[in-house]
Design an enzyme around this catalytic site. Structure first.
Site, PDB file in Angstrom:
ATOM      1  N   SER A   1       8.738 -11.060  14.103  1.00  0.00           N
ATOM      2  CA  SER A   1       9.116  -9.817  14.766  1.00  0.00           C
ATOM      3  C   SER A   1       8.236  -9.444  15.956  1.00  0.00           C
ATOM      4  CB  SER A   1       9.091  -8.662  13.757  1.00  0.00           C
ATOM      5  OG  SER A   1      10.098  -8.828  12.805  1.00  0.00           O
TER       6      SER A   1
ATOM      7  N   GLN B   1       5.374  -2.693  12.481  1.00  0.00           N
ATOM      8  CA  GLN B   1       5.934  -3.959  12.952  1.00  0.00           C
ATOM      9  C   GLN B   1       5.012  -5.123  12.605  1.00  0.00           C
ATOM     10  OE1 GLN B   1       8.912  -3.935  14.151  1.00  0.00           O
ATOM     11  NE2 GLN B   1       9.104  -6.097  14.571  1.00  0.00           N
TER      12      GLN B   1
ATOM     13  N   HIS C   1       5.074  -7.275   9.203  1.00  0.00           N
ATOM     14  CA  HIS C   1       6.120  -8.258   8.918  1.00  0.00           C
ATOM     15  C   HIS C   1       5.561  -9.675   8.763  1.00  0.00           C
ATOM     16  CE1 HIS C   1      10.006  -6.343   8.948  1.00  0.00           C
ATOM     17  NE2 HIS C   1       9.721  -5.664  10.037  1.00  0.00           N
TER      18      HIS C   1
ATOM     19  N   GLU D   1      11.948  -7.973  21.168  1.00  0.00           N
ATOM     20  CA  GLU D   1      12.969  -7.779  20.136  1.00  0.00           C
ATOM     21  C   GLU D   1      13.295  -6.279  20.016  1.00  0.00           C
ATOM     22  OE1 GLU D   1      13.536  -8.639  15.344  1.00  0.00           O
ATOM     23  OE2 GLU D   1      11.535  -8.416  16.189  1.00  0.00           O
ATOM     24  N   HIS D   2      12.252  -5.475  19.813  1.00  0.00           N
ATOM     25  CA  HIS D   2      12.393  -4.017  19.730  1.00  0.00           C
ATOM     26  C   HIS D   2      11.642  -3.378  20.892  1.00  0.00           C
ATOM     27  CE1 HIS D   2      13.836  -4.225  15.552  1.00  0.00           C
ATOM     28  NE2 HIS D   2      12.857  -5.072  15.322  1.00  0.00           N
TER      29      HIS D   2
ATOM     30  N   ASP E   1      15.647  -0.457  11.292  1.00  0.00           N
ATOM     31  CA  ASP E   1      15.579  -1.573  10.343  1.00  0.00           C
ATOM     32  C   ASP E   1      16.384  -1.296   9.073  1.00  0.00           C
ATOM     33  OD1 ASP E   1      14.185  -3.483  11.672  1.00  0.00           O
ATOM     34  OD2 ASP E   1      12.252  -3.115  10.715  1.00  0.00           O
TER      35      ASP E   1
ATOM     36  N   GLU F   1      39.537 -35.409  41.965  1.00  0.00           N
ATOM     37  CA  GLU F   1      38.402 -35.624  41.062  1.00  0.00           C
ATOM     38  C   GLU F   1      38.361 -37.038  40.491  1.00  0.00           C
ATOM     39  OE1 GLU F   1      38.496 -32.548  38.104  1.00  0.00           O
ATOM     40  OE2 GLU F   1      37.747 -31.019  39.487  1.00  0.00           O
TER      41      GLU F   1
ATOM     42  N   HIS G   1      44.920 -37.836  34.276  1.00  0.00           N
ATOM     43  CA  HIS G   1      45.318 -36.433  34.187  1.00  0.00           C
ATOM     44  C   HIS G   1      46.563 -36.199  35.049  1.00  0.00           C
ATOM     45  CE1 HIS G   1      41.426 -35.801  32.370  1.00  0.00           C
ATOM     46  NE2 HIS G   1      41.620 -34.479  32.283  1.00  0.00           N
TER      47      HIS G   1
END
Length: 429
Positions: free
Chosen positions: A234, A256, A259, A325-326, A359, A413, A418
């Site tokens: 985290s 935080q 974690h 992340e946060h 959370d 191409e 094709h």
């Protein structure tokens, strides 16, 4: 003491980059041992999975006993059950608003184009366990999958001495998960990615984990799907001003940091004195008897950074570089900044919008991009559990009208095959 950086010092950007890279390298360092574990599981299946469970978790079973699960759930505190129920309802409500509408379009040539959202058939959600218990991660993983319509939902959650968290099991039951395996780490990722005699492989794996789990998911990607981001240890970045409360902010950082040893907490402020107050407050709060104080200390003192910065532009540029992340914008003028911040997994606005709330039961998802991957990816949503398929129906007039242009481009191409496949359909006899 957490490291303090002054943005006015020479080579500030280089120093910050080195600090961020140092932590990223620690996160990524585990890939060699992870590869060996994955190879072992691919070759030896359940035998290898059980070996690693015994080694790391003192666990001698892969599939928990259903009676044991029900007994464990019955003993769970009713307050915890109610808290999980509240979180479930709020998360489900918010994610149900994320459903997509299929697209159907018919042009003037009567060609019909459709774009349909199809649920992924089978998904494994990884829920960290062993020494921790995260029923919230069950909800954050499983609810978006339920909303999308995933048919087979599997939970992999390591036990410790054959015991799984009753709250995790209750959350799994709430999310209608019937297939549960008491396994964890890289061996669990390999088991659901490639399958064993006891475990049927899945189409996709989601969910946060430590650096070993994150590395394992990267290794199996391609053989199985994973989130479109890195969900590793985290991170939080907090921006504060002179009106911010140092006691609150210090508790946010510790919250935080607890974690993971490799979690990263960064605080930015124009107030040098405020940074010192927070630093002192962190030290004082870490003297309190918290269950994960040792982990929080390791994270803050090894990876934490306090940054003194006076320019709003520099602050915004730095936040976008970190791509946390946060992000907590614990400042009065966050409305002036919010439009310019492009890189973050989630953003909390104002002094009461604390990351810890997100959370659990606010309703947004807490499985978010880490390691700066918020620059190009997003957190888990209902979209994570859909495939998008295009359906094309061409009319005779459609291919005859559009075909010549396709033939021209295909020949240009060098793809004559094709061109020929179109020519055969529009060639008049």
């Amino acid at each position: 003491m957490i490291k303090i950086l002054d943005s006015k010092i020479k080579n500030f950007d280089i120093i910050l980059d080195k600090l961020l890279s140092k932590r990223k390298n620690k996160v990524q360092r585990n890939s060699t041992s992870v590869i060996q574990i994955i190879r072992d599981v691919k070759k030896n299946g359940d035998k290898a999975v059980l070996k690693y469970e015994k080694r790391f978790n003192k666990n001698n079973t892969i599939i928990p006993n259903p009676k044991q699960i029900n007994k464990s759930i019955k003993l769970l505190d009713s307050k915890v059950k109610k808290a999980i129920d509240l979180a479930y309802n709020r998360i489900y409500k918010f994610h149900s608003l994320q459903k997509f509408k299929n697209i159907s379009y018919t042009d003037k040539l009567k060609n019909k184009l459709e774009y349909k959202y199809v649920p992924i058939e089978s998904v494994a959600i990884y829920v960290p366990g062993s020494t921790t218990s995260y029923p919230s991660s069950v909800l954050m993983n499983a609810i978006p999958a339920l909303v999308a319509g995933v048919k087979r939902l599997v939970m992999i959650n390591p036990a410790q001495k054959n015991k799984q968290s009753p709250a995790v099991l209750y959350a799994a039951k709430k999310c209608k998960i019937k297939e549960i395996y008491s396994i964890g780490g890289p061996s669990a990722i390999a088991a659901v990615a490639y399958g064993t005699k006891k475990i049927k492989k899945v189409d996709k794996i989601v969910g946060p984990g430590n650096s070993y789990v994150a590395a394992a998911k990267k290794e199996v990607f391609g053989d199985v799907g994973i989130e479109g981001m890195v969900a590793g240890p985290s991170e939080i970045t907090i921006l504060c001003d002179k009106l911010s409360n140092p006691e609150w902010v210090a508790s946010d950082l510790i919250g935080q940091a607890e974690h993971d040893n490799l979690a990263q907490c960064i605080l930015i402020s124009k107030e040098k004195n405020f940074l010192s107050k927070v630093n002192d407050e962190v030290k004082n709060q870490l003297k309190e008897d918290l269950p994960r104080t040792k982990i929080a200390k390791s994270s803050l003192f090894n990876n934490g950074i306090l940054i003194y910065m006076q320019s709003d532009k520099k602050i915004i540029d730095t936040i976008n570089k970190i791509a946390p992340e946060h992000l907590e914008l614990n400042v009065k003028n966050y409305k002036k900044m919010i439009r310019k911040i492009k890189n973050s997994g989630s953003i909390c606005l104002g002094k009461y919008a604390v990351m810890a709330m997100t959370d659990y039961n606010v309703g947004s998802n807490h499985i978010l991009p880490t390691n700066s991957s918020a620059r190009y990816s997003s957190g888990v949503s209902v979209n994570e559990f859909y495939k998008r398929i295009s359906y094309i129906k061409l009319s005779k007039k459609g291919i005859e009208t559009l075909g010549p242009s396709v033939i021209t481009l295909a020949n240009y191409e060098g793809l004559a095959g094709h061109a020929r496949s179109v020519e055969k359909r529009i060639r008049r006899k």
